[in-house]
Design an enzyme around this catalytic site. Sequence first.
Site, PDB file in Angstrom:
ATOM      1  CB  CYS A 103      -1.297  26.558 -27.970  1.00  0.00           C
ATOM      2  SG  CYS A 103      -2.283  26.040 -26.354  1.00  0.00           S
ATOM      3  CB  CYS A 200      -1.191  30.087 -25.807  1.00  0.00           C
ATOM      4  SG  CYS A 200      -2.163  28.768 -25.901  1.00  0.00           S
TER       5      CYS A 200
END
Length: 373
Positions: A103, A200
Site C-alpha cells: 500500500c 491498511c
Amino acid sequence: MTDNSKIRVVVGMSGGVDSSVTALLLKEQGYDVIGVFMKNWDDTDEFGVCTATEDYKDVAAVADQIGIPYYSVNFEKEYWDRVFEYFLAEYRAGRTPNPDVMCNKEIKFKAFLDYAMTLGADYVATGHYAQVKRDENGKVHMLRGADNGKDQTYFLSQLSQEQLQKTLFPLGHLQKSEVREIAERAGLATAKKKDSTGICFIGEKNFKQFLSQYLPAQKGRMMTIDGRDMGEHAGLMYYTIGQRGGLGIGGQHGGDNQPWFVVGKDLSQNILYVGQGFYHEALMSNSLDASVIHFTREMPEEFTFECTAKFRYRQPDSHVTVHVRGDKAEVVFAEPQRAITPGQAVVFYDGKECLGGGMIDMAYKNGQPCQYI
C-alpha cells in the site's frame, strides 16, 4: 531563516492524530500546505456507517482549524488493482502477505504522489514515524523513527530513492506521546482519537469473516509432522506460521502440556501442520530466500554484505549476511530464527538506516525448505 512559503507540501490526511499533527507542524513551519484525504476502500462498519465519511469529516475539521485547503481523492480502483489483488493472490498461494508494505509503495507514495504533483507539490508528507536525511551528494537516506515502539520503516522499505526525494516525515524525530501533546495543546479535533489498527485501509473488521467474502475456504486435515491426525482445519488461508490461537486443540493432545503452534502448510494436499512448543524444531530456520529485493539507493546487481534485519514488524533486529543476485537474495542468519513466514517482508538495516528489503519466499533449515508449502 529559510522562507518555506514558496514550498508546497501536500499532506496525506487520514483523519487520525498523526497526519493531523503532520499538517499542523508544516503549517507552523511556514510551508504552503494542502491536505488530501485518500478514499481507497468502499467501507461500512457493522452499523452501516461509512467510516471513510467519518474520517473525512475529521480531516475537514482539522484543516479548517489550522487554515489549509483540503481535497478528497478516490483511489479505490488503484488500491484494488495494485494492492488487494496481490493480497488475495498471496493468500491463494498459502502465504501471509503484508499489504501495508504494498500500500505504501503503490498507493501512498505512487498514486498519491502522482496526484500531489498535479496540485503543484514540491513534496508530499505523511504521518509515518520515519526520518529522511540528505547527504552531501543529495542522496536521501531513510532512518528509523525516534520512537522505537512506533518506527514504521519496516512498512516503508520498498520506497525508491525517487519517492524519498519527494517525501517529508515531520513526526520522525518525535515520540508518539509528544504528538498527542501537540494535538491537545492545539485543540485539534483528532487529539483524542484512537489509533487505527488492522489491515491498511480495511480497518478493524473480523479478518476471517472479511477474507471469506473473497476467497472460498477449503477445510482439510490438521496433522503433526510425524503423521498424527489432530482434527480439521478451517482453511489454510486462515493460519500463519507460528500462530498459536484458533487451532481448537489444547495441551491434552500432547502429554507435555505445551501449547500447539502452526509449523507448516502443504498446499497441494491441503494439510495444516502443527507442533507443540514455542521453539518447536519445525519453526526454526537458519536462512531464507527473498524476491522483489529493493534498496532505497543504487546498489550493484550482485554483492554480499552484513547487516541487521527484521522479519516482521516490532521484533528486535537480527544479524544476517545477505547474498544479493539481481532482485533475489539469500539471507543467512547468525542465529536460528523462529517462524519465518513466506509473504512477509524482510527488511535490512545499517544501524539507524533502513537500506531496503524484499518479500520472503521460503525459509530453510540446513539447506532444506522447512515450511512444507
